[in-house]
Design an enzyme around this catalytic site. Sequence first.
Site, PDB file in Angstrom:
ATOM      1  N   CYS A  93      -0.326 -73.191-142.692  1.00  0.00           N
ATOM      2  CA  CYS A  93      -0.359 -72.036-143.589  1.00  0.00           C
ATOM      3  C   CYS A  93      -0.256 -72.530-145.023  1.00  0.00           C
ATOM      4  CB  CYS A  93       0.811 -71.102-143.270  1.00  0.00           C
ATOM      5  SG  CYS A  93       0.857 -69.624-144.303  1.00  0.00           S
ATOM      6  N   LEU A  94      -1.060 -71.941-145.900  1.00  0.00           N
ATOM      7  CA  LEU A  94      -1.026 -72.322-147.314  1.00  0.00           C
ATOM      8  C   LEU A  94       0.339 -72.006-147.930  1.00  0.00           C
ATOM      9  CD1 LEU A  94      -4.590 -71.066-148.316  1.00  0.00           C
ATOM     10  CD2 LEU A  94      -3.863 -73.443-147.963  1.00  0.00           C
TER      11      LEU A  94
ATOM     12  N   HIS B 143       0.757 -61.849-141.919  1.00  0.00           N
ATOM     13  CA  HIS B 143       1.192 -61.946-143.327  1.00  0.00           C
ATOM     14  C   HIS B 143       1.399 -60.557-143.935  1.00  0.00           C
ATOM     15  CE1 HIS B 143       1.208 -66.161-144.501  1.00  0.00           C
ATOM     16  NE2 HIS B 143      -0.014 -66.377-144.060  1.00  0.00           N
TER      17      HIS B 143
ATOM     18  N   HIS C 148      -3.060 -64.363-137.623  1.00  0.00           N
ATOM     19  CA  HIS C 148      -2.212 -65.030-138.625  1.00  0.00           C
ATOM     20  C   HIS C 148      -2.209 -64.238-139.945  1.00  0.00           C
ATOM     21  CE1 HIS C 148      -0.901 -68.961-140.686  1.00  0.00           C
ATOM     22  NE2 HIS C 148      -1.309 -68.224-141.702  1.00  0.00           N
ATOM     23  N   GLU C 149      -3.386 -63.797-140.381  1.00  0.00           N
ATOM     24  CA  GLU C 149      -3.478 -63.053-141.653  1.00  0.00           C
ATOM     25  C   GLU C 149      -2.868 -61.655-141.539  1.00  0.00           C
ATOM     26  OE1 GLU C 149      -4.095 -64.984-143.886  1.00  0.00           O
ATOM     27  OE2 GLU C 149      -5.253 -66.499-142.836  1.00  0.00           O
TER      28      GLU C 149
ATOM     29  N   GLN D  93       0.267 -63.349-149.785  1.00  0.00           N
ATOM     30  CA  GLN D  93       0.492 -64.737-150.219  1.00  0.00           C
ATOM     31  C   GLN D  93       0.319 -64.924-151.724  1.00  0.00           C
ATOM     32  OE1 GLN D  93      -2.298 -66.137-146.935  1.00  0.00           O
ATOM     33  NE2 GLN D  93      -0.943 -67.898-147.094  1.00  0.00           N
TER      34      GLN D  93
ATOM     35  N   GLY E  92      -8.314 -68.846-144.478  1.00  0.00           N
ATOM     36  CA  GLY E  92      -7.921 -67.443-144.595  1.00  0.00           C
ATOM     37  C   GLY E  92      -6.899 -67.286-145.700  1.00  0.00           C
TER      38      GLY E  92
HETATM   39  O1  GNR Z   1      -6.099 -72.610-143.769  1.00  0.00           O
HETATM   40  C1  GNR Z   1      -5.487 -72.186-142.776  1.00  0.00           C
HETATM   41  N1  GNR Z   1      -5.665 -72.789-141.572  1.00  0.00           N
HETATM   42  C2  GNR Z   1      -5.189 -72.283-140.385  1.00  0.00           C
HETATM   43  C3  GNR Z   1      -5.214 -73.117-139.267  1.00  0.00           C
HETATM   44  C4  GNR Z   1      -4.760 -72.668-138.042  1.00  0.00           C
HETATM   45  C5  GNR Z   1      -4.291 -71.380-137.927  1.00  0.00           C
HETATM   46  C6  GNR Z   1      -4.247 -70.532-139.020  1.00  0.00           C
HETATM   47  C7  GNR Z   1      -4.702 -70.989-140.246  1.00  0.00           C
HETATM   48  S1  GNR Z   1      -4.670 -69.923-141.609  1.00  0.00           S
HETATM   49  C8  GNR Z   1      -4.526 -71.070-142.914  1.00  0.00           C
HETATM   50  C9  GNR Z   1      -4.644 -70.362-144.274  1.00  0.00           C
HETATM   51  C10 GNR Z   1      -3.472 -69.419-144.434  1.00  0.00           C
HETATM   52  O2  GNR Z   1      -2.346 -69.755-144.638  1.00  0.00           O
HETATM   53  N2  GNR Z   1      -3.723 -68.151-144.291  1.00  0.00           N
HETATM   54  O3  GNR Z   1      -2.746 -67.255-144.374  1.00  0.00           O
HETATM   55 NI    NI Z   2      -0.938 -68.277-143.791  1.00  0.00          NI
END
Ligand code: GNR
Ligand code: NI
Length: 166
Positions: free
Chosen positions: A91-92, A137, A133-134, A51, A46
């Site tokens: 998270c990236l 953000h 999660h997204e 980001q 995601g």
């Molecule tokens: O790549 C991602 N893996 C992930 C694993 C578990 C819960 C959420 C994520 S999202 C993350 C990519 C990211 O940072 N998206 O904002």
């Molecule tokens: Ni993230």
Amino acid sequence: MALLDILCFPDDRLRTRAKPVKTITARHQQLLDDMLETMYAAPGIGLAATQINVHEQVIVIDISEDKTEPYCLINPVVISHSGIETMEEGCLSVPDTYAEVERADSVVVKYLDRKGAEQKLEADGLLAVCLQHEIDHLKGKLFVDYISKLKRDRIRKKLVKQQRQM
Ligand code: GNR
Ligand code: NI
């Protein structure tokens, strides 16, 4: 297409609240393509516009094994949720860091697709976690906000040190 730079915690710009998209333009189509390319290259499942320092309510997701099921969501909103589940998240924008986070285990999300059509997505499991999660953000919230301040401060120190060395 282009690969975009991803902001890293504790960068303050990750705390910006994204604005809703009023009109979907060619620029948004380009943004979505670039975000998908950046997400696949990372690699991640995601990516939120926040980001990559674009503060509009746009996210992309693909949790499929073979990276063939991209979702593009504009102005996403959780309209209902149920249950609780705990999953290890990464998270990236918080590299090399993982923590257990408690979230709803199923959600219904309303959004506009890339053509501007209203859509509803019912999700559970990894897709539900990724959506939450997204969407976080876009509100300036990170998964590390759910863990203790002590752990978050340790992660901050580690990443600041790592970024100084780069
Ligand atoms: O790549 C991602 N893996 C992930 C694993 C578990 C819960 C959420 C994520 S999202 C993350 C990519 C990211 O940072 N998206 O904002
Ligand atoms: Ni993230």
